[in-house]
Design a protein around this motif. Sequence first.
Motif, PDB file in Angstrom:
ATOM      1  N   CYS A  51       0.838  -1.204   0.000  1.00  0.00           N
ATOM      2  CA  CYS A  51       0.000   0.000   0.000  1.00  0.00           C
ATOM      3  C   CYS A  51       0.873   1.254   0.000  1.00  0.00           C
ATOM      4  CB  CYS A  51      -0.919  -0.004   1.217  1.00  0.00           C
ATOM      5  SG  CYS A  51      -2.246  -1.228   1.122  1.00  0.00           S
ATOM      6  N   LYS A  52       1.972   1.200   0.760  1.00  0.00           N
ATOM      7  CA  LYS A  52       2.883   2.339   0.818  1.00  0.00           C
ATOM      8  C   LYS A  52       3.510   2.587  -0.545  1.00  0.00           C
ATOM      9  CE  LYS A  52       6.828   4.178   3.392  1.00  0.00           C
ATOM     10  NZ  LYS A  52       7.830   3.911   4.450  1.00  0.00           N
ATOM     11  N   ARG A  53       3.932   1.488  -1.207  1.00  0.00           N
ATOM     12  CA  ARG A  53       4.532   1.625  -2.539  1.00  0.00           C
ATOM     13  C   ARG A  53       3.517   2.184  -3.526  1.00  0.00           C
ATOM     14  NH1 ARG A  53       7.408  -3.309  -1.379  1.00  0.00           N
ATOM     15  NH2 ARG A  53       5.735  -4.523  -2.348  1.00  0.00           N
ATOM     16  N   LEU A  54       2.258   1.702  -3.429  1.00  0.00           N
ATOM     17  CA  LEU A  54       1.215   2.207  -4.319  1.00  0.00           C
ATOM     18  C   LEU A  54       0.945   3.683  -4.065  1.00  0.00           C
ATOM     19  CD1 LEU A  54      -1.341  -0.746  -4.258  1.00  0.00           C
ATOM     20  CD2 LEU A  54       0.028  -0.004  -6.204  1.00  0.00           C
ATOM     21  N   ALA A  55       0.947   4.062  -2.773  1.00  0.00           N
ATOM     22  CA  ALA A  55       0.719   5.464  -2.430  1.00  0.00           C
ATOM     23  C   ALA A  55       1.840   6.344  -2.974  1.00  0.00           C
ATOM     24  CB  ALA A  55       0.614   5.623  -0.917  1.00  0.00           C
TER      25      ALA A  55
ATOM     26  N   PHE B 249       1.548   9.158  -5.809  1.00  0.00           N
ATOM     27  CA  PHE B 249       2.015  10.518  -5.576  1.00  0.00           C
ATOM     28  C   PHE B 249       2.969  10.960  -6.683  1.00  0.00           C
ATOM     29  CE2 PHE B 249       4.970  13.590  -3.597  1.00  0.00           C
ATOM     30  CZ  PHE B 249       4.046  14.564  -3.227  1.00  0.00           C
ATOM     31  N   GLU B 250       3.858  10.033  -7.085  1.00  0.00           N
ATOM     32  CA  GLU B 250       4.791  10.345  -8.173  1.00  0.00           C
ATOM     33  C   GLU B 250       4.022  10.593  -9.474  1.00  0.00           C
ATOM     34  OE1 GLU B 250       7.445   7.063  -8.311  1.00  0.00           O
ATOM     35  OE2 GLU B 250       8.493   7.610  -6.462  1.00  0.00           O
ATOM     36  N   LEU B 251       3.016   9.754  -9.729  1.00  0.00           N
ATOM     37  CA  LEU B 251       2.205   9.936 -10.939  1.00  0.00           C
ATOM     38  C   LEU B 251       1.453  11.258 -10.890  1.00  0.00           C
ATOM     39  CD1 LEU B 251       0.732   6.338 -11.429  1.00  0.00           C
ATOM     40  CD2 LEU B 251       2.463   7.463 -12.842  1.00  0.00           C
TER      41      LEU B 251
END
Length: 265
Positions: free
Chosen positions: A114-118, A122-124
Amino acid sequence: MINEYQSKIKHMPIPYFEIDKEMNILAQSDKSVETFCNKGNFLDIVDLESREKALIFLVSKKRQQEIELVLQTAHSPYSLFSCSIHWNEGIGYLVCIEQTDKLKNLESKIEKQCKRLAETNFELLEQKEQLEQSLKRILELSAHFIKLSDSVGLVPLTGELNPELIRENHLTLTNIAHDGKFTMVFFDFSSVGKLTSEGIESFSQLIHSLNLVGVICYVIGLKPEHAVYLKNKGLNKKTYFMRNLDEIIQVDLEYNPQKNSIMLH
Protein backbone atom coordinates in the motif's frame (compact mmCIF):
# COMPACT_ATOMS: atom_id res chain seq x y z
CA MET A 1 -13.13 -43.40 32.72
CA ILE A 2 -15.31 -40.78 31.04
CA ASN A 3 -14.44 -38.17 33.60
CA GLU A 4 -10.75 -38.89 33.16
CA TYR A 5 -11.05 -38.50 29.37
CA GLN A 6 -13.03 -35.28 29.70
CA SER A 7 -10.43 -34.01 32.15
CA LYS A 8 -7.68 -34.61 29.62
CA ILE A 9 -9.65 -32.66 26.99
CA LYS A 10 -10.44 -29.87 29.42
CA HIS A 11 -6.81 -29.22 30.30
CA MET A 12 -5.30 -29.41 26.81
CA PRO A 13 -3.12 -26.25 26.34
CA ILE A 14 -4.47 -25.52 22.85
CA PRO A 15 -7.90 -24.79 21.33
CA TYR A 16 -9.32 -28.30 20.82
CA PHE A 17 -12.79 -29.42 19.70
CA GLU A 18 -14.65 -32.65 19.14
CA ILE A 19 -17.41 -32.11 16.56
CA ASP A 20 -19.99 -34.13 14.65
CA LYS A 21 -20.80 -33.95 10.91
CA GLU A 22 -23.15 -31.02 11.54
CA MET A 23 -20.25 -29.14 13.16
CA ASN A 24 -21.92 -29.31 16.60
CA ILE A 25 -19.36 -29.08 19.39
CA LEU A 26 -19.46 -32.27 21.48
CA ALA A 27 -16.50 -31.40 23.71
CA GLN A 28 -13.79 -28.76 23.92
CA SER A 29 -10.79 -27.64 25.92
CA ASP A 30 -10.82 -24.73 28.35
CA LYS A 31 -8.35 -23.00 26.01
CA SER A 32 -10.91 -23.08 23.20
CA VAL A 33 -13.55 -21.52 25.47
CA GLU A 34 -11.06 -18.86 26.53
CA THR A 35 -10.06 -18.14 22.94
CA PHE A 36 -13.46 -18.27 21.23
CA CYS A 37 -16.02 -18.05 24.06
CA ASN A 38 -18.47 -20.91 24.63
CA LYS A 39 -20.32 -21.77 21.40
CA GLY A 40 -22.59 -24.67 20.50
CA ASN A 41 -21.53 -25.02 16.88
CA PHE A 42 -18.07 -24.59 15.40
CA LEU A 43 -19.47 -22.54 12.48
CA ASP A 44 -20.53 -19.89 14.99
CA ILE A 45 -16.89 -18.87 15.38
CA VAL A 46 -16.03 -19.07 11.67
CA ASP A 47 -16.02 -15.81 9.72
CA LEU A 48 -18.96 -15.56 7.30
CA GLU A 49 -16.64 -15.44 4.29
CA SER A 50 -14.91 -18.66 5.45
CA ARG A 51 -17.95 -20.78 6.37
CA GLU A 52 -18.43 -22.34 2.94
CA LYS A 53 -14.74 -23.21 2.84
CA ALA A 54 -14.99 -24.71 6.34
CA LEU A 55 -17.94 -26.91 5.37
CA ILE A 56 -16.24 -28.16 2.20
CA PHE A 57 -12.90 -29.03 3.76
CA LEU A 58 -13.68 -29.96 7.35
CA VAL A 59 -16.58 -32.28 6.49
CA SER A 60 -14.90 -34.02 3.58
CA LYS A 61 -14.44 -37.67 2.78
CA LYS A 62 -10.78 -37.41 3.64
CA ARG A 63 -10.05 -38.80 7.05
CA GLN A 64 -7.57 -36.07 7.87
CA GLN A 65 -7.60 -32.47 6.64
CA GLU A 66 -5.71 -29.24 7.34
CA ILE A 67 -6.78 -25.75 6.22
CA GLU A 68 -6.49 -22.12 7.21
CA LEU A 69 -9.63 -20.33 8.41
CA VAL A 70 -10.48 -16.85 9.60
CA LEU A 71 -12.06 -17.28 13.04
CA GLN A 72 -13.71 -14.84 15.41
CA THR A 73 -11.96 -14.81 18.76
CA ALA A 74 -12.94 -13.19 22.03
CA HIS A 75 -10.44 -10.40 21.31
CA SER A 76 -10.61 -9.98 17.55
CA PRO A 77 -13.28 -10.54 14.87
CA TYR A 78 -10.65 -11.65 12.34
CA SER A 79 -7.81 -14.00 13.31
CA LEU A 80 -6.07 -16.51 11.08
CA PHE A 81 -5.92 -20.12 12.35
CA SER A 82 -4.47 -23.29 10.96
CA CYS A 83 -7.12 -25.97 11.57
CA SER A 84 -6.30 -29.69 11.56
CA ILE A 85 -9.03 -32.29 11.82
CA HIS A 86 -9.02 -36.08 12.06
CA TRP A 87 -12.24 -38.05 11.63
CA ASN A 88 -12.95 -41.35 13.34
CA GLU A 89 -16.34 -43.06 13.57
CA GLY A 90 -18.25 -39.82 12.82
CA ILE A 91 -16.39 -37.65 15.29
CA GLY A 92 -13.97 -34.95 14.20
CA TYR A 93 -11.01 -34.18 16.43
CA LEU A 94 -10.18 -30.57 15.62
CA VAL A 95 -7.17 -28.49 16.67
CA CYS A 96 -6.91 -24.76 15.91
CA ILE A 97 -3.52 -23.02 16.05
CA GLU A 98 -3.40 -19.23 15.65
CA GLN A 99 -1.09 -18.02 12.89
CA THR A 100 -0.09 -14.76 14.58
CA ASP A 101 3.33 -14.42 12.97
CA LYS A 102 2.04 -15.38 9.55
CA LEU A 103 -0.81 -12.88 9.79
CA LYS A 104 1.53 -10.12 10.93
CA ASN A 105 3.87 -10.95 8.07
CA LEU A 106 0.95 -10.78 5.64
CA GLU A 107 -0.20 -7.47 7.13
CA SER A 108 3.34 -6.13 6.82
CA LYS A 109 3.50 -7.13 3.16
CA ILE A 110 0.13 -5.51 2.48
CA GLU A 111 1.18 -2.37 4.33
CA LYS A 112 4.41 -2.15 2.32
CA GLN A 113 2.51 -2.72 -0.91
CA CYS A 114 0.00 0.00 0.00
CA LYS A 115 2.88 2.34 0.82
CA ARG A 116 4.53 1.63 -2.54
CA LEU A 117 1.22 2.21 -4.32
CA ALA A 118 0.72 5.46 -2.43
CA GLU A 119 4.24 6.61 -3.35
CA THR A 120 3.66 5.59 -6.97
CA ASN A 121 0.34 7.44 -7.04
CA PHE A 122 2.02 10.52 -5.58
CA GLU A 123 4.79 10.35 -8.17
CA LEU A 124 2.20 9.94 -10.94
CA LEU A 125 0.27 12.89 -9.53
CA GLU A 126 3.44 15.01 -9.52
CA GLN A 127 4.20 13.97 -13.10
CA LYS A 128 0.58 14.75 -14.10
CA GLU A 129 0.85 18.22 -12.52
CA GLN A 130 4.19 18.85 -14.25
CA LEU A 131 2.74 17.76 -17.59
CA GLU A 132 -0.30 19.99 -17.05
CA GLN A 133 1.96 22.94 -16.25
CA SER A 134 4.07 22.20 -19.33
CA LEU A 135 0.97 21.98 -21.50
CA LYS A 136 -0.33 25.22 -20.01
CA ARG A 137 2.97 26.94 -20.80
CA ILE A 138 2.98 25.53 -24.35
CA LEU A 139 -0.54 26.83 -24.92
CA GLU A 140 0.43 30.23 -23.52
CA LEU A 141 3.44 30.42 -25.85
CA SER A 142 1.27 29.31 -28.76
CA ALA A 143 -0.80 32.52 -28.52
CA HIS A 144 1.41 35.18 -26.90
CA PHE A 145 0.75 38.91 -27.28
CA ILE A 146 3.33 41.12 -29.03
CA LYS A 147 3.07 44.89 -28.76
CA LEU A 148 3.66 46.52 -32.18
CA SER A 149 2.76 50.08 -31.15
CA ASP A 150 0.88 51.92 -28.42
CA SER A 151 -2.42 50.84 -29.95
CA VAL A 152 -1.63 47.80 -32.08
CA GLY A 153 -0.87 44.23 -30.98
CA LEU A 154 0.03 40.98 -32.73
CA VAL A 155 -0.90 37.44 -31.63
CA PRO A 156 0.99 34.75 -33.59
CA LEU A 157 -0.94 31.49 -33.30
CA THR A 158 1.01 28.23 -33.40
CA GLY A 159 -0.05 24.62 -33.79
CA GLU A 160 -3.62 23.35 -33.81
CA LEU A 161 -6.39 25.88 -33.38
CA ASN A 162 -8.49 24.07 -30.79
CA PRO A 163 -10.68 25.13 -27.84
CA GLU A 164 -7.88 24.43 -25.33
CA LEU A 165 -5.53 26.90 -27.03
CA ILE A 166 -8.14 29.68 -27.09
CA ARG A 167 -9.55 28.93 -23.64
CA GLU A 168 -6.09 29.08 -22.05
CA ASN A 169 -5.40 32.51 -23.54
CA HIS A 170 -8.88 34.07 -23.81
CA LEU A 171 -8.87 36.02 -20.54
CA THR A 172 -5.18 36.98 -20.74
CA LEU A 173 -5.45 38.39 -24.27
CA THR A 174 -8.67 40.25 -23.49
CA ASN A 175 -7.18 41.80 -20.34
CA ILE A 176 -3.96 42.83 -22.11
CA ALA A 177 -5.89 44.46 -24.95
CA HIS A 178 -8.23 46.28 -22.55
CA ASP A 179 -5.63 47.36 -19.96
CA GLY A 180 -3.18 48.48 -22.66
CA LYS A 181 -5.89 50.42 -24.48
CA PHE A 182 -5.15 48.64 -27.74
CA THR A 183 -7.49 49.38 -30.63
CA MET A 184 -6.29 46.76 -33.12
CA VAL A 185 -5.09 43.18 -32.72
CA PHE A 186 -3.76 41.03 -35.55
CA PHE A 187 -4.05 37.24 -35.33
CA ASP A 188 -1.38 35.59 -37.46
CA PHE A 189 -2.43 32.14 -38.78
CA SER A 190 0.76 31.51 -40.78
CA SER A 191 2.02 28.93 -38.21
CA VAL A 192 -1.37 27.35 -37.57
CA GLY A 193 -1.75 23.75 -38.66
CA LYS A 194 -5.12 22.07 -38.24
CA LEU A 195 -8.35 23.97 -37.67
CA THR A 196 -11.29 22.47 -35.79
CA SER A 197 -14.93 23.57 -35.69
CA GLU A 198 -14.74 23.83 -31.90
CA GLY A 199 -11.55 25.87 -32.19
CA ILE A 200 -13.15 28.30 -34.67
CA GLU A 201 -16.16 28.67 -32.37
CA SER A 202 -13.87 29.46 -29.41
CA PHE A 203 -11.87 31.87 -31.57
CA SER A 204 -15.09 33.63 -32.57
CA GLN A 205 -15.96 34.05 -28.89
CA LEU A 206 -12.52 35.58 -28.27
CA ILE A 207 -13.05 38.03 -31.15
CA HIS A 208 -16.42 38.97 -29.68
CA SER A 209 -14.85 39.64 -26.26
CA LEU A 210 -12.19 41.84 -27.84
CA ASN A 211 -14.82 43.73 -29.83
CA LEU A 212 -16.66 44.45 -26.59
CA VAL A 213 -13.57 46.21 -25.17
CA GLY A 214 -13.20 48.28 -28.34
CA VAL A 215 -10.68 46.23 -30.28
CA ILE A 216 -10.87 45.71 -34.05
CA CYS A 217 -9.53 42.27 -34.98
CA TYR A 218 -7.66 41.25 -38.13
CA VAL A 219 -6.80 37.75 -39.31
CA ILE A 220 -3.65 37.50 -41.42
CA GLY A 221 -1.48 34.74 -42.84
CA LEU A 222 -4.34 32.41 -43.77
CA LYS A 223 -3.39 29.38 -45.83
CA PRO A 224 -5.65 28.31 -48.72
CA GLU A 225 -6.95 25.34 -46.75
CA HIS A 226 -7.72 27.67 -43.84
CA ALA A 227 -9.70 30.02 -46.06
CA VAL A 228 -11.79 27.14 -47.41
CA TYR A 229 -12.39 25.83 -43.91
CA LEU A 230 -13.38 29.26 -42.54
CA LYS A 231 -15.87 29.89 -45.31
CA ASN A 232 -19.39 30.19 -43.91
CA LYS A 233 -18.17 29.54 -40.35
CA GLY A 234 -19.92 32.70 -39.20
CA LEU A 235 -16.98 34.60 -37.71
CA ASN A 236 -17.91 37.94 -36.16
CA LYS A 237 -18.62 40.66 -38.75
CA LYS A 238 -15.99 42.89 -37.13
CA THR A 239 -13.24 40.46 -38.08
CA TYR A 240 -11.19 41.58 -41.09
CA PHE A 241 -9.02 39.37 -43.26
CA MET A 242 -5.70 40.47 -44.82
CA ARG A 243 -2.86 38.52 -46.37
CA ASN A 244 -0.09 39.85 -44.14
CA LEU A 245 1.10 42.83 -42.07
CA ASP A 246 2.62 44.56 -45.09
CA GLU A 247 -0.79 44.76 -46.68
CA ILE A 248 -2.20 46.27 -43.49
CA ILE A 249 0.54 48.87 -43.30
CA GLN A 250 0.16 49.92 -46.94
CA VAL A 251 -3.63 49.86 -47.13
CA ASP A 252 -5.28 53.11 -48.20
CA LEU A 253 -7.56 54.97 -45.78
CA GLU A 254 -10.69 54.07 -47.73
CA TYR A 255 -10.07 50.40 -46.94
CA ASN A 256 -9.42 51.04 -43.27
CA PRO A 257 -12.54 50.24 -41.22
CA GLN A 258 -11.51 52.81 -38.60
CA LYS A 259 -10.78 55.54 -41.19
CA ASN A 260 -7.46 56.21 -39.44
CA SER A 261 -3.92 55.71 -40.67
CA ILE A 262 -2.28 52.59 -39.36
CA MET A 263 1.29 53.30 -38.41
CA LEU A 264 3.26 50.57 -36.75
CA HIS A 265 6.24 51.76 -34.76
